[in-house]
Design a protein around this motif. Sequence first.
Motif: not given
Length: 133
Positions: A1-15
């Motif tokens: 993992m890089s020094t600044t990790p990237t996190v992606l949050f996913v749900c169906v509607h992104n709402a």
Amino acid sequence: MSTTPTVLFVCVHNAGRSQMAAGYLQHLAGDRVQVLSSGSEPKDHINPVAVEAMREEGIDISANQPKILTDEQVEASDVVITMGCGDACKFHPGKRYLDWELEDPAGKDLETVRRVRDDIRRRVEQLIGEITP
């Protein structure tokens, strides 16, 4: 993992869920983490009850816009957290995936959304401890 990790949050509607999680991670981790959020079938706008619940925490997500999940976002992420999207979310080998089972706040009252929000905050705080130095 890089020094600044990237996190992606996913749900169906992104709402709702993914927007609240992204709001918390950005607020609590600041520039120690890159935050992305998207959905497999994004809505036109963020759930106004989720916006209200986050405003109570001093976090404004009202200007956020639901976005479509792309392969590029998944590729760019160190950690991908799905929230109730089942087979609708894209998976790539070699990525760290977490599936957070959270109640969908869509159409729920503020009290229910607060419970979901508080559950998300606990999970985000734990995640920060795991991925940041």
